[in-house]
Scaffold this active site. Structure first.
Site, PDB file in Angstrom:
ATOM      1  N   CYS A  99       0.820  -1.216   0.000  1.00 52.02           N
ATOM      2  CA  CYS A  99       0.000   0.000   0.000  1.00 52.02           C
ATOM      3  C   CYS A  99       0.850   1.260   0.000  1.00 52.02           C
ATOM      4  CB  CYS A  99      -0.925  -0.013   1.211  1.00 52.02           C
ATOM      5  SG  CYS A  99      -0.113  -0.457   2.759  1.00 52.02           S
ATOM      6  N   GLY A 105      11.547   2.950   1.024  1.00 56.77           N
ATOM      7  CA  GLY A 105      12.498   3.541   0.083  1.00 56.77           C
ATOM      8  C   GLY A 105      13.085   2.471  -0.828  1.00 56.77           C
ATOM      9  N   HIS A 137      -2.649   5.093   6.556  1.00 59.12           N
ATOM     10  CA  HIS A 137      -1.288   5.580   6.725  1.00 59.12           C
ATOM     11  C   HIS A 137      -1.246   7.038   6.269  1.00 59.12           C
ATOM     12  CE1 HIS A 137      -0.129   1.399   7.081  1.00 59.12           C
ATOM     13  NE2 HIS A 137      -0.375   1.127   5.822  1.00 59.12           N
TER      14      HIS A 137
END
Lengths: 367, 367
Positions: free
Chosen positions: B144, B197, B224
Site C-alpha cells: 500500500c 524507500g 497511513h
C-alpha cells in the site's frame, strides 16, 4: 554573578508550571517565592505537600481556595512585590493579560511556547541563543517540539554546519491527563506549514528559508516523535555523530534493541528509573534510525517528552536574564545537576559560546 | 489484445484478497473463476453472497467448510487448471509454499507486497513500470505505502524530474478488524531504514541512492499518512503541481478546509459517498500542506488507505502480464471505470508511456 538567591515566582500551576516550580525549587541559586493560580482541586494539593507558598491570582477565587483547605498567603500582587522574575505558565492568551501587572511591579517575565513570539519579541532556547538573553527583560521559552529541535539542530550546526532541515512531526493527541482531547482514531494533519520551522528561526535566524516542518497529530498520549532529514555542510561518519550526541547534555542516544524499542518502553524504563512523574527532559534518539547518505544528509527519529522537555530551559532562561551565569555550559550543568538529569559532557564550549565557524549556523550573536 | 475474457483465480480471501476478487469480477475483460481459502467463518459468507465459486486450498479444511454451509466446488488444483493467472493474497510466506503448485499448472502468478522482492525477482506498480511487465510470468504488486509513493513520485519525476526523496511515514497500528494489533498508546519507530524507500527502488531503479524513508507506527486504524520532501529538478509553481495531480488518475487533491481536515473526515465522506467498504483506492493529498521552497523542494502530506490502495494495481498487473492492453493509460482507465473510481484525465501519456525526458527518472525501459 548574583550572590544571594534569585527570587522567582511561578504563575499557573498546570502541566508546565508544576514542573517549573519543582525545577526552580531544586536550584541552589534560586528561591521559589511561591506559585499563583486560581485552582482549588487536587492539583493544588501537590503544591501544599511541597510547602510551596500559594498565592491567589484573582481575588474572586480566594474563598473557594480557602474553603478547599488551602492557605492562601497573598494575591498575585503580593508575590510580584517579592520576586525579580516571574515564569508565567498560564494557558495561551492569559500571560498577555498579566503583562500590565508584571510591568507595574517591574519584574522580568518568562512566558511559554504557547504564546506568540510577537508577545515578547524574543524567544529563548539555551542551546540556540543563551547569550542573546543576558540581562533582557522579557522572553518566551519555545515549545517542547522547538526546544528539542533546537538542541538537535544547533548541535549539528555548530559541529558540522547545516544547510537545510526538514522535520516531520508526529504529535500526541493530548497530554496524558487531557481526557477532552483528540483525535481518538485518526490522523490530523496541520493544514499548512507547522509552526515549528518558523519557531526555530526565532531562535536560530540563520535557518531562515532553510527549514520546513510538517506535522500530524494522532491518538497516543506519551510523547511527540520527530523524523528528520538534515543536510550537513560536512561529512561526519555515523559514529562521529553518535559520539557527539552522547557527550551532549539533554540528549540521549541508544539502540532501541536495548529494550527501548518504542515510546511505551521508554516510559516504562523512566518509571523504573524513579524519575519524578517519569519525566524525560532529555531528547531520546533511536540510534538505529540514524544514517547518513552520500549527499550529506543525516536522517533519524527521536522522542520528545512534551511535558518535561522545556523545563530545564526555563531554569536557564532565569540565569541568563538575571545575568547569574555568563557561561551557557556552566548554566546547563548547574540546572541539570539540581534536576538530577545530568548526562553527557558539561566541559565543552558548545551552544554558541565558541566563536562560530565560518560555515556554522550556530549563533553567538548578541542582539 | 485478448479477445475472450481472461480467467483469473484469487487465493486467500482476506483483507486484500476479497477486494481483489471484487475488482476482478467487475472488469469487462476478466472472469473470476473463483476464490480459494481454508476459512469457514463469516468472511466466506461474503464470497457466497456474491456467487464467487469457492475452492478449498488445503483438503484437510474441506469438511469444516462444508459443515459451515459452504459449497466447495473443488480444491486449489482444480481452480488452477481453469485459470491463466493466480493472484495470491495469502499471508506473508504462504505464497512461496504455493509456487510449486502454480508452476505445475503453468499459471502466471501475482503476489502481494508482504512478500519479498526476491521471491519473484520483479515488482510491479502501474505508474512506475507497467511496460516492463508485458508478458512476464511472475511478479509482486508492491505494498500500500509503496503503491502510493509510486503514484506520487513517478508523476513528479515524469513531469519535473526528481533528484532526491525523503518520506516520513506514519503507519496505522493495524487494519480496522485486526484487534490483536498494537501499539495502543505509543509510537513505535522502525529501527533502521524502513522498507519503503528500497521498495520504491524495485519499481523505479533510477531512484537508487536518492530516496530515504523513515517510519513510525501509532495507535490509529484508519490509514497511513506520509509526510514528504521531494527535491525537483525544475521549478513548477504550486498551482502547476496541483493541476498536475488533479488530472492524474488515482490521486485526489483538495483543501482540508472543505471538511476533509483529517483522516476520520475522509472516511466519513467516503462512507457517505457510498463507496464499497468506504474504500479509498485513491491517494488523498491535503492541498494546504503542499508548498515549494526556493531550493526546489516540494513538501506535502497525504493519506493512504492501506486496505484498498493496491487493488487497482493488481488488476493492471493482470492486463500487463497477459498482454491484454499495451497502453498503460488505457489499462488504468478500464480498471478504474469498472471499479467506479474514475477521476482525473485518462487521455495523457504519463507513466512511462512517453519517451523519457533527459532529466526524468520515470522509467520506460523494458527489462
Amino acid at each position: 554573578m548574583a550572590k544571594s538567591k534569585a527570587n522567582i515566582g511561578v504563575v499557573g500551576y498546570g502541566i508546565i508550571g508544576k514542573r517549573v516550580a519543582d525545577a526552580i525549587a531544586s536550584q541552589p541559586d534560586m528561591r521559589l517565592v511561591g506559585i499563583a493560580d486560581i485552582i482549588s482541586d487536587v492539583r493544588l494539593r501537590i503544591a501544599k505537600e511541597r510547602n510551596y507558598p500559594i498565592y491567589c491570582s484573582l481575588p474572586d477565587f480566594e474563598p473557594k481556595m480557602r474553603a478547599a483547605g488551602f492557605e492562601v498567603v497573598g494575591f498575585l500582587d503580593d508575590m510580584l512585590k517579592e520576586i525579580e522574575i516571574v515564569i508565567d505558565c498560564t494557558p495561551s492568551g492569559v500571560p498577555a493579560q498579566n503583562f500590565p501587572l508584571y510591568d507595574k511591579y517591574n519584574v522580568k517575565t518568562i512566558v511559554q511556547g504557547g504564546e506568540k513570539h510577537s508577545l515578547t519579541e524574543r524567544s529563548f532556547s539555551t542551546f540556540g541563543n543563551y547569550y542573546t538573553h543576558l540581562g533582557v527583560k522579557k522572553t518566551r521559552v519555545v515549545s517542547c517540539n522547538t526546544t528539542a529541535l533546537t538542541r538537535i539542530i544547533s548541535t549539528l550546526a555548530h559541529e558540522y554546519g547545516v544547510s537545510d532541515v526538514f522535520v516531520a512531526l508526529a504529535r500526541r493527541a493530548g497530554d496524558p491527563a487531557r481526557t477532552n482531547r483528540g483525535p481518538i482514531n485518526a490522523i490530523t494533519p496541520v493544514l499548512g506549514v507547522s509552526h515549528h520551522g518558523p519557531d526555530l528561526v526565532t531562535i536560530m535566524p540563520q535557518l531562515d528559508d532553510r527549514i520546513h516542518s510538517l506535522a500530524i497529530a494522532g491518538s497516543w498520549t506519551l510523547s511527540h516523535v520527530h523524523m528528520v532529514k538534515v543536510t550537513l555542510e560536512s561529512s561526519p561518519s555515523k559514529d562521529e555523530v553518535v559520539s557527539l550526541y552522547k557527550k551532549t547534555p539533554r540528549i540521549l542516544i541508544e539502540p532501541g534493541k536495548h529494550g527501548l524499542f518504542d515510546s511505551a518502553q521508554l516510559v516504562e524504563y523512566f518509571r523504573d528509573l524513579g524519575r519524578p512523574r517519569y519525566d524525560r527532559p532529555e531528547v531520546f534518539i533511536w540510534e538505529e534510525t540514524m544514517s547518513l547518505d552520500s549527499r550529506g544528509n543525516l536522517y533519524m527519529i527521536y522522542d520528545v517528552h512534551m511535558e518535561s522537555i522545556p523545563i530545564p530551559e526555563n531554569v536557564d532562561a532565569v540565569r541568563s536574564m538575571l545575568e547569574m551565569e555568563s557561561d551557557a555550559m556552566k548554566c546547563v550543568e548547574m540546572t541539570d545537576k539540581a534536576m538530577k538529569i545530568q548526562n553527557g559532557s558539561y566541559s565543552g564550549t558548545l551552544y554558541g559560546s565558541a566563536p562560530p565557524k565560518e560555515r556554522s549556523l550556530a549563533s553567538t550573536e548578541h542582539e
